[in-house]
Every structure is written in C-alpha cells, then in structure tokens.
Write a protein that holds these residues in place. Sequence first.
Motif, mmCIF file in Angstrom:
data_model
loop_
_atom_site.group_PDB
_atom_site.id
_atom_site.type_symbol
_atom_site.label_atom_id
_atom_site.label_comp_id
_atom_site.label_asym_id
_atom_site.label_seq_id
_atom_site.Cartn_x
_atom_site.Cartn_y
_atom_site.Cartn_z
ATOM 1 N N ALA A 112 0.929 -0.991 0.066
ATOM 2 C CA ALA A 112 -0.124 0.128 0.044
ATOM 3 C C ALA A 112 0.874 1.095 -0.104
ATOM 4 C CB ALA A 112 -0.868 0.063 1.323
ATOM 5 N N ILE A 113 0.311 2.211 -0.499
ATOM 6 C CA ILE A 113 1.042 3.295 -0.562
ATOM 7 C C ILE A 113 0.124 4.623 0.150
ATOM 8 C CG2 ILE A 113 2.388 3.233 -2.574
ATOM 9 C CD1 ILE A 113 0.197 4.613 -4.241
ATOM 10 N N PHE A 114 0.689 5.556 0.585
ATOM 11 C CA PHE A 114 -0.023 6.680 1.642
ATOM 12 C C PHE A 114 0.121 8.087 0.982
ATOM 13 C CE2 PHE A 114 -1.042 9.103 5.264
ATOM 14 C CZ PHE A 114 -2.051 8.357 5.713
ATOM 15 N N GLY A 115 -1.023 8.368 0.305
ATOM 16 C CA GLY A 115 -1.085 9.701 -0.329
ATOM 17 C C GLY A 115 -1.858 10.729 0.530
ATOM 18 N N SER A 116 -1.898 11.881 -0.099
ATOM 19 C CA SER A 116 -2.746 12.852 0.821
ATOM 20 C C SER A 116 -3.490 13.795 -0.297
ATOM 21 C CB SER A 116 -1.614 13.847 1.330
ATOM 22 O OG SER A 116 -2.397 15.134 1.844
ATOM 23 N N ALA A 117 -4.906 14.288 0.371
ATOM 24 C CA ALA A 117 -5.755 14.780 -0.490
ATOM 25 C C ALA A 117 -5.374 16.235 -0.438
ATOM 26 C CB ALA A 117 -6.984 14.276 -0.137
ATOM 27 N N THR A 118 -4.540 16.813 0.611
ATOM 28 C CA THR A 118 -4.377 18.244 0.713
ATOM 29 C C THR A 118 -2.948 18.639 0.472
ATOM 30 O OG1 THR A 118 -3.957 18.113 3.154
ATOM 31 C CG2 THR A 118 -6.062 18.109 2.427
ATOM 32 N N GLU A 119 -2.715 19.481 0.074
ATOM 33 C CA GLU A 119 -1.421 20.508 -0.417
ATOM 34 C C GLU A 119 -0.588 20.519 1.092
ATOM 35 O OE1 GLU A 119 1.352 21.112 -2.660
ATOM 36 O OE2 GLU A 119 -0.671 21.708 -3.362
ATOM 37 N N THR A 120 -1.154 20.629 2.220
ATOM 38 C CA THR A 120 -0.375 20.922 3.481
ATOM 39 C C THR A 120 0.038 19.698 3.962
ATOM 40 O OG1 THR A 120 -1.691 22.996 3.842
ATOM 41 C CG2 THR A 120 -0.347 21.993 5.654
ATOM 42 N N SER B 291 -5.395 10.374 2.541
ATOM 43 C CA SER B 291 -5.625 10.732 3.989
ATOM 44 C C SER B 291 -5.982 12.299 3.729
ATOM 45 C CB SER B 291 -4.162 10.815 4.546
ATOM 46 O OG SER B 291 -3.254 11.642 3.717
ATOM 47 N N MET B 292 -6.826 12.457 4.849
ATOM 48 C CA MET B 292 -7.313 13.898 4.858
ATOM 49 C C MET B 292 -8.642 14.058 3.911
ATOM 50 S SD MET B 292 -5.816 15.290 7.386
ATOM 51 C CE MET B 292 -4.044 15.198 8.242
ATOM 52 N N CYS B 293 -9.421 13.116 3.651
ATOM 53 C CA CYS B 293 -10.431 13.170 2.539
ATOM 54 C C CYS B 293 -11.735 14.150 3.229
ATOM 55 C CB CYS B 293 -10.986 11.638 2.501
ATOM 56 S SG CYS B 293 -9.900 10.786 1.598
ATOM 57 N N PHE B 294 -11.908 14.350 4.282
ATOM 58 C CA PHE B 294 -12.805 15.048 4.843
ATOM 59 C C PHE B 294 -12.485 16.504 5.518
ATOM 60 C CE2 PHE B 294 -14.080 10.383 4.709
ATOM 61 C CZ PHE B 294 -15.126 10.761 3.782
ATOM 62 N N TRP C 8 -4.975 21.901 8.999
ATOM 63 C CA TRP C 8 -4.289 23.233 8.492
ATOM 64 C C TRP C 8 -5.357 23.939 7.564
ATOM 65 C CZ3 TRP C 8 -1.556 18.887 8.991
ATOM 66 C CH2 TRP C 8 -0.683 18.615 9.716
ATOM 67 N N GLU C 9 -6.018 23.083 6.784
ATOM 68 C CA GLU C 9 -6.807 23.716 5.642
ATOM 69 C C GLU C 9 -8.261 23.752 5.862
ATOM 70 O OE1 GLU C 9 -5.817 22.052 1.869
ATOM 71 O OE2 GLU C 9 -3.565 22.096 2.050
#
Length: 317
Positions: free
Chosen positions: A117-125, A161-164, A168-169
């Motif tokens: 599995a890889i772990f990405g982000s939905a947000t820039e920060t 991550s940070m889907c909802f 910081w944002e």
Amino acid sequence: MPGALDLGLPARVPAPVPGDLPSRITIWEVGARDGLQNESAVVPVEVKLEFLDRLADAGLTTLEATSFVHPKWVPQLADAAELLAGLKKREGVRYPVLVPNERGLDRALAAGVEHIAIFGSATETFAGKNLNRTLDEQFAMFEPVVTRARAEGLDVRGYVSMCFGDPWEGPVAADQVVSVGKRLLDMGCSQLSLGDTIGVATTGQVDALLDGFIAAGTSLDALAVHFHDTYGQALANTVAALRRGVSTVDSSAGGLGGCPYAESATGNLATEDLVWALNGLGIETGADLGKLADTSAWMAQRLGRPSPSRVVQALRG
C-alpha cells in the motif's frame, strides 16, 4: 456484569439483509501497523507476531502487517524485515505492508511481500508535512513504486488521507479528493482507502464524497473506508458507506491507534465495534467476536492500558 458475556455473543440475527446493505464485507485489519505505529514504547516483535497470529485465528483475512518506512520516522516499525521473516502465514490470509517510496519497495520485494500500500494525501499541506512533497509531486514519487510493483505481480492499494478535513486547511472539497483518488487508480492502484484522518467526517460528507466518485465513473468496488472516531462518528460513517455499496472497511483491533494531528483523537474504528454492529445487521464478516475481544484484551495488557473499544470493555471488562 453477570450474563454480559452471553449477551455479547448472540447468534447472528436471522433477519434478511436489507436491500441497501452488502451481505458480506471485507475487514482490512490495520491494528498491527496503523494501530501500533504511534506507540511510544517499542512493542517486541514476538508480541507483534503473536498479535497477527491471533487476529488470523479470529477469522480476519487481511492483516496489514507493518511498514517499510524509515525507522527514523517510525521507530516502532523498525523491525519490519524481522517481523515478516518470522511471520507464520496462513492460507487464505493476506499480509499487505505499507511502502513510502522505491527504497521501501525494494525492502518489500526482498521480504517476499505480495501486497503493498502507498499513502497519499488529498491536501497540499499534509502532503508537505507527511511526504515532504507538494500535492502534485507525490504522484511522481508514487508512479515508479506502483509501476514496478505491478510489473512484479504485486497488488497495490492507495491510501488517501485527509479526505474530509485537514487540521491546517479545514474542510476538504469532495472534488479535490476525487481528483487525487482517480490519479492513483489510473496509476495502477487496485483499491483506494478513503481516510478520515482526523475523525471529523459526518454521514452527509460520506454521501457527498461517494457521489463524487460515482459521478467520476469509479466503481464502489474499488473503494474502502477508513474512519477515525474522534467525534464518535466512525461507526455511523461506516454504515453510511456500506449503504451506498462500499464493501471493504478498515478497522483496528481494540481501537488501537491515534492521530497526532487531532487532539483527543481516539484512534481507528475498533474491529470489535464494527463486528458487533454488522452481526446485528446480518452482514457476514468471517470474524469470531469472542476471539477478537480476547486478542484485544490480551494486547491491551501488554500495552499497559485498557482497550478503548466499547465492545471489548463490555465483553472483557
């Protein structure tokens, strides 16, 4: 409390499954990786191995075992190679591992791993803080990992991550999450796990995000959900996703795990709480609730604190 054990382990409800719920789901158990990774005291590898063996014995068939992240960042998982070498694999059980980059993939391949599995982000920060990349740069890091892994015959899952919500944002727009998720699927990920990393999601947000993926042409078979219980909404959000057609749910035995980005975060959805609720709905999980509760109570003793799972507390005190 007298009679609590008998009350806690009823026969599965014989009522027919409602038409808007799956008849069976897959539990993606993350306790050994996501659940333990933030523990300050290092858990001995022998304990981790017994934990995984007990979880398999309880009927769970997907056990995320560890991560090949650099030990500097996650000291708890510095024993990843040793753990995989000592793992007593069971037929029919998958043991995926998290890999952050190509170096992690090299280590996974050397260990004979079949699922990553890889772990990405939905947000820039969060991409910057967690990956030291911009939102776009993370894909350049992931692409060779996914391409090489698929060429080697490995299955690849993508975490978003940070889907909802992002600390910081603030609230995260559904179309932003869909854009990130689609890029990971197009890259070659077979499944996306949509993470409520700080536990702020509500059922309405779950519906809106799944609507976004459906509108973008994504099959719900390619989606999983991963809820944290900061506001006590993880189970409600999970059932909302199941009613829409999602059939893979991430959870952690005993509710292990926390979130360093949200104060008072109580960690992942507890596997026992999930199984209790789904048993009552007549949804098959393949899990033995009694063995799960025993396992989580056993691990809680080794961590020196009570299990945060309400079901474990009710069944095992």
